[in-house]
Scaffold this active site. Sequence first.
Site, mmCIF file in Angstrom:
data_model
loop_
_atom_site.group_PDB
_atom_site.id
_atom_site.type_symbol
_atom_site.label_atom_id
_atom_site.label_comp_id
_atom_site.label_asym_id
_atom_site.label_seq_id
_atom_site.Cartn_x
_atom_site.Cartn_y
_atom_site.Cartn_z
ATOM 1 N N TYR A 163 41.506 11.796 59.146
ATOM 2 C CA TYR A 163 41.896 12.338 60.446
ATOM 3 C C TYR A 163 43.362 12.093 60.768
ATOM 4 O O TYR A 163 43.869 12.597 61.763
ATOM 5 C CB TYR A 163 41.040 11.731 61.559
ATOM 6 C CG TYR A 163 39.725 12.411 61.702
ATOM 7 C CD1 TYR A 163 38.743 12.242 60.736
ATOM 8 C CD2 TYR A 163 39.447 13.233 62.782
ATOM 9 C CE1 TYR A 163 37.532 12.871 60.851
ATOM 10 C CE2 TYR A 163 38.232 13.864 62.902
ATOM 11 C CZ TYR A 163 37.270 13.681 61.932
ATOM 12 O OH TYR A 163 36.076 14.307 62.047
ATOM 13 N N LYS A 176 31.730 3.869 52.237
ATOM 14 C CA LYS A 176 31.499 4.496 50.930
ATOM 15 C C LYS A 176 32.297 3.699 49.882
ATOM 16 O O LYS A 176 32.981 4.253 49.012
ATOM 17 C CB LYS A 176 31.959 5.967 51.033
ATOM 18 C CG LYS A 176 31.508 6.864 49.938
ATOM 19 C CD LYS A 176 30.021 7.091 49.885
ATOM 20 C CE LYS A 176 29.692 7.754 48.557
ATOM 21 N NZ LYS A 176 28.382 7.477 48.027
ATOM 22 N N ASP A 234 25.715 7.102 52.104
ATOM 23 C CA ASP A 234 24.685 8.087 51.750
ATOM 24 C C ASP A 234 23.277 7.546 51.997
ATOM 25 O O ASP A 234 22.437 8.223 52.582
ATOM 26 C CB ASP A 234 24.853 8.580 50.297
ATOM 27 C CG ASP A 234 25.266 7.493 49.346
ATOM 28 O OD1 ASP A 234 26.437 7.459 48.950
ATOM 29 O OD2 ASP A 234 24.429 6.644 49.025
ATOM 30 N N ASP A 264 32.083 10.435 62.292
ATOM 31 C CA ASP A 264 31.936 11.795 62.810
ATOM 32 C C ASP A 264 30.581 12.366 62.375
ATOM 33 O O ASP A 264 29.789 12.859 63.186
ATOM 34 C CB ASP A 264 33.085 12.646 62.252
ATOM 35 C CG ASP A 264 33.259 13.942 63.017
ATOM 36 O OD1 ASP A 264 32.595 14.116 64.054
ATOM 37 O OD2 ASP A 264 34.061 14.781 62.579
#
Length: 406
Positions: free
Chosen positions: A151, A218, A268, A292
């Site tokens: 972002y 992640k 995930d 988000d």
Amino acid sequence: MNQQGKISFQKSTLLVPENPVIPFIEGDGIGPDIWSAAVKVIDRAVEICWRGKRHIIWKEVLAGEKAYKRTGRWLPRETIDAFQEYRVGIKGPLTTPVGEGFRSLNVALRQKLDLYACVRPIRYFPGVPSPVKEPQKVDMVVFRENTEDVYAGLELEAGRKETRDLANYLRKAHGWDISRDSGIGIKPISKSASQRLVKAAIDFALSKNRRSVTFVHKGNIQKFTEGAFRSWGYEIARLDYRDKIVTWEEIQESPPEGKLLIKDAIADIFFQQALLRPEDFDVIATTNLNGDYISDALAAQVGGVGMAPGANINYHKGYAIFEATHGTAPKYAGLNKVNPTSLILSGAMMLEFLGWPEAAKKIESGLEKTFASRKVTYDLARLMDGATEVSCSHFSELVCENMAKG
Ligand code: NAP
């Protein structure tokens, strides 16, 4: 204390007059519909609780299409100045202008005021239709880092000279083989921004007696950005909260009474577990892009984006902007049709932030009663057996009536 006017911030505490001035942005698209519905509910809740002793003085500031039409600018300087001056504000959704030097007005506002924590509570209201079997088990608060990650807007377009130059440099310096037709984006994740976000999440969890904080990342793939976020999170938790927390690695089963559990999950598998075992998650601290996706996915479990409130906060400087988490839904603009709950609940969060939790609770109980009566807007009515569809404004009138019933 000053009874009317500006909120101030001293020794990390917000000082709120009885009649604070609060800037608001109405928003684009459905913004005017949901704003006029939400402001009625917020004002009514304050009125019921304090009978005129407390009262918000609303000050409209411009951004988005309305600002562009009136001033030729999408985000006038005066709007940012007003949020800085008055500290706490609220906004409807804004259109993203194309080719104006803004990636998004929302991102620009967050970056200009350094609103580093995006806070999104996700809870279930009985009676609201949900695609999952036990939505009542969903009660999470997402703390999403708001200033970094992809972002940050550090992207170069495919085919441009500067992009090829960067690819060439990276090839020479690091041996990275980036295809010549690639666009290139940079994902900065810093220790300082990660740790201030994690601290905000832990402080919130401790102050509200929540059970755990989970770092969602992640890091198995992106080791020096997402993985570092996780490591820095554990580091600050151990350094600053040693006697109040326990980490996953330190215990075999449940955490000892009175200790906050600090744990982590890879993004995930988090999406799967949050669907299958939502009760295992409480406060979530995560990076910007993960946050988000996660906040919209969790919102789906409790009735959709029309139901989920949000806030963008800088706890160090005492700045906060509360906002509907959905977009401008242009096809419904001006139809008095959409669900105003996201902005109403954002208003309740704002009242709580001001130190007026009684009014926030009033709003939640008014919403609970209205959902239980099955008189709801189209988005919920289409999924609810025996529901009566009502307009956006009628829904807010029903919430006001139900709040007044006690
Ligand atoms: P969107 O405006 O959130 O709308 C997508 C769909 O979500 C709508 O068609 C509607 O679904 C549902 N929805 C949204 N708000 C609702 C509400 N209050 N009540 C009931 N249903 C609601 O997303 P978008 O179409 O992707 O984005 C449109 C514009 O909004 C873009 O310019 C985008 O940049 C901007 N945006 C702004 C913000 C912000 O200001 N914070 C956030 C996201 C997007 P159904 O069609 O199924 O009824």
